[in-house]
Design an enzyme around this catalytic site. Structure first.
Site, mmCIF file in Angstrom:
data_model
loop_
_atom_site.group_PDB
_atom_site.id
_atom_site.type_symbol
_atom_site.label_atom_id
_atom_site.label_comp_id
_atom_site.label_asym_id
_atom_site.label_seq_id
_atom_site.Cartn_x
_atom_site.Cartn_y
_atom_site.Cartn_z
ATOM 1 N N ASP A 130 0.857 -1.179 0.000
ATOM 2 C CA ASP A 130 0.000 0.000 0.000
ATOM 3 C C ASP A 130 0.898 1.236 0.000
ATOM 4 O O ASP A 130 2.126 1.130 0.013
ATOM 5 C CB ASP A 130 -0.978 -0.034 1.172
ATOM 6 N N CYS A 140 -13.957 -28.906 6.367
ATOM 7 C CA CYS A 140 -12.874 -27.993 5.969
ATOM 8 C C CYS A 140 -11.597 -28.809 5.772
ATOM 9 O O CYS A 140 -11.269 -29.677 6.584
ATOM 10 C CB CYS A 140 -12.670 -26.923 7.034
ATOM 11 N N CYS A 172 -8.182 -27.992 10.676
ATOM 12 C CA CYS A 172 -9.387 -28.836 10.778
ATOM 13 C C CYS A 172 -9.082 -30.308 10.511
ATOM 14 O O CYS A 172 -9.792 -31.184 10.993
ATOM 15 C CB CYS A 172 -10.464 -28.321 9.825
ATOM 16 N N PHE A 195 -3.072 5.280 4.277
ATOM 17 C CA PHE A 195 -4.088 4.892 5.256
ATOM 18 C C PHE A 195 -3.517 4.843 6.668
ATOM 19 O O PHE A 195 -4.132 5.330 7.618
ATOM 20 C CB PHE A 195 -4.696 3.532 4.867
ATOM 21 N N ASP A 248 -2.645 8.301 -1.192
ATOM 22 C CA ASP A 248 -3.977 8.916 -1.176
ATOM 23 C C ASP A 248 -4.322 9.442 0.212
ATOM 24 O O ASP A 248 -3.638 9.150 1.186
ATOM 25 C CB ASP A 248 -5.042 7.912 -1.619
ATOM 26 N N HIS A 254 -6.701 -21.609 9.631
ATOM 27 C CA HIS A 254 -8.101 -21.883 9.266
ATOM 28 C C HIS A 254 -8.764 -20.658 8.626
ATOM 29 O O HIS A 254 -9.438 -20.778 7.601
ATOM 30 C CB HIS A 254 -8.911 -22.335 10.486
ATOM 31 N N CYS A 306 -8.505 -27.584 5.698
ATOM 32 C CA CYS A 306 -7.284 -26.913 6.154
ATOM 33 C C CYS A 306 -6.520 -27.797 7.134
ATOM 34 O O CYS A 306 -7.085 -28.719 7.728
ATOM 35 C CB CYS A 306 -7.603 -25.553 6.774
ATOM 36 N N ASP A 327 -7.938 -7.337 0.218
ATOM 37 C CA ASP A 327 -6.946 -7.653 1.245
ATOM 38 C C ASP A 327 -7.559 -7.294 2.578
ATOM 39 O O ASP A 327 -8.407 -6.393 2.656
ATOM 40 C CB ASP A 327 -5.668 -6.814 1.077
#
Lengths: 382, 382
Positions: free
Chosen positions: B100, B310, B315, B104, B154, B341, B312, B272
């Site tokens: 970025d 799941c 899990c 921000f 920005d 996860h 992953c 993101d």
């Protein structure tokens, strides 16, 4: 008892493959697989080796890991772990495991209220509640946890206090017998523990007593608790001559790369220690030339890995500059990456020692290794 | 410029493969590989996705990751990272990266001293030192970092303040032009950022201005900063009609599974957010039926994984009871396993949305997904 064990009974056989002076290479069979010795067991105090997944543990070459009975009894409780299918399933580790008896932590962490011949009453370090451990209770907890190797409940005395060591040794012997009597599972190997502080005659007496119990393995407790290295080595030499050669010997709570070499040189087969992961959380790493604190400013622009010829994930991917940045920025990944390096280093050392023993060149291997570490006038990692 | 790039010039082509109503599936080419869109980028604020190794990031399916210019400029410094070969090499990530602009964070973390048309003077949140960012400085830092996608500097205004949004938008437009002029590297794609708060007319004006710059990609900033979901969706619909279809659209700092679906439905390609890893450190996990706090006592004896189906690592290997134990015992592994996860869930969702768009059934896919999440009277994870 699981059906797997009914089909494949395991008798915890220890096969001695090679001996080089006092150093030994062997294989110890457990229900969760064979352990090549010498071996180092990373410590997963609370059912996790801190900051490392089981998959990462396997990648660094871990086979046997240790968990602490004292901690798991207090939190989350051994009954909950039994209900979840035992410690292997609970923490996702399918290789061999070892639990200690809780004795050492009771004496070092718990606020002791009372020690008597029956057991120990102590205060939980978590909530201050009053708790009691005895040989029978320790075995019951360890049976709920379900590790492959379990330990007799022992009393670890201040190493230089002869009178206390005599008393603690006598209790440790009586408690070992009660542990044998209390044990009900046949798929766990109970190891006895030799005590006796820094006193060779007490250690001799204790080793003879524990050896006579004819357990599948024998441990040496009460070392690396404040005595000098020379004293530790002397005690190991006394005990080595007495413990049976056809059973594995486990030196508890040790240690550093140099401690592993000095232990193997004196007949030790199994080691465990929190040091690699604890050092990692304190920003220190093992190198072939000694310990290095990676948070130092001198590493801020250092593009090299911790060790140039180390094959661990950390050294293969990250510079000292990056690791230092993670530490300074207080990023959790620092602990993970330094732990990976430190664990890999000790596990690789154990495996290299085994190879050297089998090749019959352990003496030159160990002298070279120790020379680099103790060499003066050299900055670690340079 | 690396020789690799000289041999293989990359023009950051965006190929639109399929469209289903406003939802789009495409491929964006970068010097470090192709990005399938829709895509979610995990955030590695300080050059690490918190508690996760790059190897684990690849396992959960991450492709693009984001790092923060503000944080890396302050620590360890963009010049140090350039000296170490750039951000990819520094943090061990060989897939595409995005940075970025720092804007921000300057407005949200830095103590602002002065904003003028030239740039922003602020106090470092680390040591209170006075620092200054301008469009030129942001581009210089991002060129030192070396990500594949870089962002125009920005100004992100409070979303309901019309006067401030008019001013900030005008500055953002002028600064975008200065970023284009300041840019020297040809192997980085500069994206412009649409601002304008919750005001459709300002957003329209901003989208038209940014689109006219003809940059390789366009971003939507200043959302998910306090406005309602309905306001966010309205703005996305305004902007979607204006931004060119042959360039990727990036919705910054978003978000939740439902935000991703609502964004894709309105023409967004890239997202993101720190949410998956931040939630993990606060003990919360995504499930198909909403968010679940795994530290609750009700999960103490729960043998099930977070999500039954799941795939992953977490899990596949660990119960809710174990994860809760890690949290209660304050073990670092909790953050790692919950992050795995949560990241897997968002990355799988992005990949499933892509598949649904290509298959032409995005509407039913998204309605089913949102229905489960918003369904009343159901305990998450049950």
């Amino acid at each position: 008892m699981s059906t797997k064990l009914d089909r494949n009974p395991v008798n915890f056989q220890f096969q001695l493959l090679a001996q080089d002076n006092r150093a030994r290479a062997g294989i110890f069979s457990t229900p969760h697989g064979e352990l090549p010795t010498p071996i180092f067991a990373p410590v997963g105090t609370q059912a996790t080796v801190k900051s490392i997944t089981p998959a990462q543990l396997q990648e660094v070459g871990a086979n046997l890991i240790l968990a602490n009975t004292y901690h798991l009894y207090l939190r989350p409780g051994d009954e909950l772990i039994a209900e979840m299918g035992g410690l292997h399933q609970f923490m996702g580790w399918s290789n061999p495991m070892l639990t200690d008896s809780g004795g050492f932590q009771v004496f070092s962490l718990g606020g002791i209220n009372q020690i008597d011949d029956d057991g120990v009453t102590f205060k939980s370090h978590i909530d201050g509640s009053s708790q009691r451990l005895s040989p029978e209770k320790s075995i019951a907890i360890q049976e709920n946890l379900g590790a492959d190797i379990i330990m007799a409940f022992d009393e670890c005395a201040e190493p230089y206090d002869r009178v206390y060591n005599q008393l603690a040794m006598a209790r440790t012997h009586a408690w070992a017998q009660r542990c044998i009597d209390a044990k009900t599972r046949t798929d766990q190997a109970l190891f006895g523990i030799v005590q006796g502080g820094i006193f060779p005659d007490l250690r001799k007496q204790s080793a003879e007593y524990i050896a006579a119990l004819n357990l599948p393995g024998n441990a040496i407790g009460g070392l690396s608790v404040g005595e000098t290295k020379a004293e530790m080595h002397q005690i190991l030499e006394v005990v080595d001559r007495i413990l049976p050669e056809d059973k594995p010997r486990y030196l508890m709570g040790v240690g550093t790369p140099e401690d592993l070499i000095n232990g193997v040189m004196r007949g030790v087969d199994i080691f465990d220690c929190v040091l690699p992961t604890r050092l990692a959380r304190h920003k220190a790493v093992f190198t072939a030339t000694g310990r290095m604190n990676i948070s130092k400013a001198v590493y801020a622009h250092d593009e090299r890995p911790i060790e140039q010829d180390c094959a661990c994930y950390t050294c293969q991917h990250f510079s000292r500059a990056y690791l230092r940045h993670l530490i300074i920025a207080k990023e959790m990944l620092a602990g993970t990456l330094l732990s990976i390096h430190n664990l890999y280093t000790l596990l690789k050392l154990a495996s290299d020692m085994r190879e050297a023993i089998i090749q019959g060149n352990f003496e030159s291997f160990s002298q070279n290794y120790l020379y680099k570490i103790y060499k003066p006038d050299q900055e670690p990692g340079s």
